[in-house]
Motif scaffolding. Structure first.
Motif, PDB file in Angstrom:
ATOM      1  N   HIS A   1       0.815  -1.206   0.000  1.00  0.00           N
ATOM      2  CA  HIS A   1       0.000   0.000   0.000  1.00  0.00           C
ATOM      3  C   HIS A   1       0.855   1.265   0.000  1.00  0.00           C
ATOM      4  N   GLY A   2       0.310   2.327  -0.607  1.00  0.00           N
ATOM      5  CA  GLY A   2       0.954   3.629  -0.562  1.00  0.00           C
ATOM      6  C   GLY A   2       1.621   4.053  -1.847  1.00  0.00           C
ATOM      7  N   GLY A   3       1.439   3.286  -2.930  1.00  0.00           N
ATOM      8  CA  GLY A   3       2.075   3.612  -4.196  1.00  0.00           C
ATOM      9  C   GLY A   3       1.101   4.075  -5.251  1.00  0.00           C
ATOM     10  N   VAL A   4       1.544   4.036  -6.503  1.00  0.00           N
ATOM     11  CA  VAL A   4       0.748   4.552  -7.616  1.00  0.00           C
ATOM     12  C   VAL A   4       0.427   3.491  -8.659  1.00  0.00           C
ATOM     13  N   SER A   5       0.955   2.303  -8.537  1.00  0.00           N
ATOM     14  CA  SER A   5       0.775   1.286  -9.580  1.00  0.00           C
ATOM     15  C   SER A   5      -0.685   0.907  -9.768  1.00  0.00           C
ATOM     16  N   GLY A   6      -1.059   0.740 -11.021  1.00  0.00           N
ATOM     17  CA  GLY A   6      -2.401   0.274 -11.352  1.00  0.00           C
ATOM     18  C   GLY A   6      -3.501   1.256 -11.079  1.00  0.00           C
TER      19      GLY A   6
END
Length: 288
Positions: free
Chosen positions: A40-45
């Motif tokens: 959690h906490g990213g930008v993927s997808g």
């Protein structure tokens, strides 16, 4: 076999620079920064799909720009720059390699220049951020606070039976570390209660652990076995001379379902989370 109930208190979740990460409190007062990212906490997808959202691997089919942004966020969380990181080309073996400041940036923006064919990275140089990528395999951090030597280890079942953690300790010894002084954190991995394996893995485990195989392997009643990679690495550390009191198990499983950590067995393709660690540049009290 290792049980979650007896190990979960050794680690916990906290926030760092907007990311929820897993850490071991035992490292807090020491001159080292250690954390395991979640998914959690990213930008993927865009928040959806198998890479959502903090995938850190460049080799799973995710968008490179998203992975690099995710890696920048992790760098911020540990108080470093992305150029300080070192990644390895992991091959499920037992090779440990020493890295230095000259290796900073390897494997960071392209997989092609990662440290070749290594499943453990070792350093004695402050500021170098070691990173290993996992999604069911077990990440292990090893730190000798007396010698100030650090290692990050990737241990799937192959690495576990090949005793990659022992290899890491051996290489740490070339830099002055002693197993008796090492503090170990064994991170999230596939739940031993659902890690069903076949005869090939069972035979490899028996060859590796001999009369102690029962600590890592048991029949599941279907003609197959359940393999405990947490226990296997714990056993190898003890055999190598790391005191029992210095081994800290997270006891947090990967999968099934979209939980805290990516799981290759639960979903394929999927992203990768990471164990990242560094010796603090100033030898101080850590970025908390």
């Amino acid at each position: 076999m290792t049980t979650r109930a007896t190990t979960a208190a050794a680690a916990g979740f906290r926030r760092r620079a907007g990311l929820e990460v897993l850490t071991w409190p035992v490292f807090d007062p020491l001159a080292v920064d250690v954390m395991v990212t979640t998914r959690h906490g990213g930008v993927s997808g865009g928040g959806q799909g198998p890479y959502a959202t903090l995938n850190l691997s460049l080799q799973t089919g995710d968008e490179m720009a998203d992975v690099l942004e995710n890696r920048r966020r992790v760098a911020s969380a540990i108080g470093a720059g992305l150029a300080d990181f070192v990644f390895a080309r992991q091959v499920h073996g037992a090779t440990a390699r020493v890295v230095s400041a000259a290796d900073r940036g390897r494997g960071t923006v392209t997989a092609g220049d990662a440290i070749p064919d290594a499943d453990a990275l070792v350093t004695a140089e402050p500021g170098v951020v070691l990173a290993v990528l996992v999604a069911d395999c077990v990440p292990v951090v090893l730190y000798d606070p007396a010698a100030r030597v650090l290692a990050c280890v990737h241990a799937g079942w192959r690495g576990t039976v090949a005793k990659v953690t022992r290899s890491a300790l051996t290489v740490m010894g070339t830099l002055g570390a002693r197993p008796a002084d090492v503090i170990a954190g064994i991170g999230p991995g596939i739940d031993p209660e659902r890690y069903q394996v076949g005869e090939d893995v069972a035979a490899a485990a028996e060859q590796a652990f001999g009369p102690l195989t029962g600590e890592v392997l048991r029949p599941d009643g279907t003609g197959k076995w359940l393999f405990d990679a947490w226990a296997g690495n714990h056993l190898t550390l003890r055999e190598a001379g790391v005191p029992q009191r210095n081994i800290h198990l997270a006891g947090v499983p990967t999968g099934p379902g979209p939980g805290q950590f990516f799981s290759h067995r639960a979903q394929h393709p999927c992203g990768r989370f990471a164990l990242v660690a560094r010796l603090q540049p100033d030898g101080g009290a850590g970025s908390r």
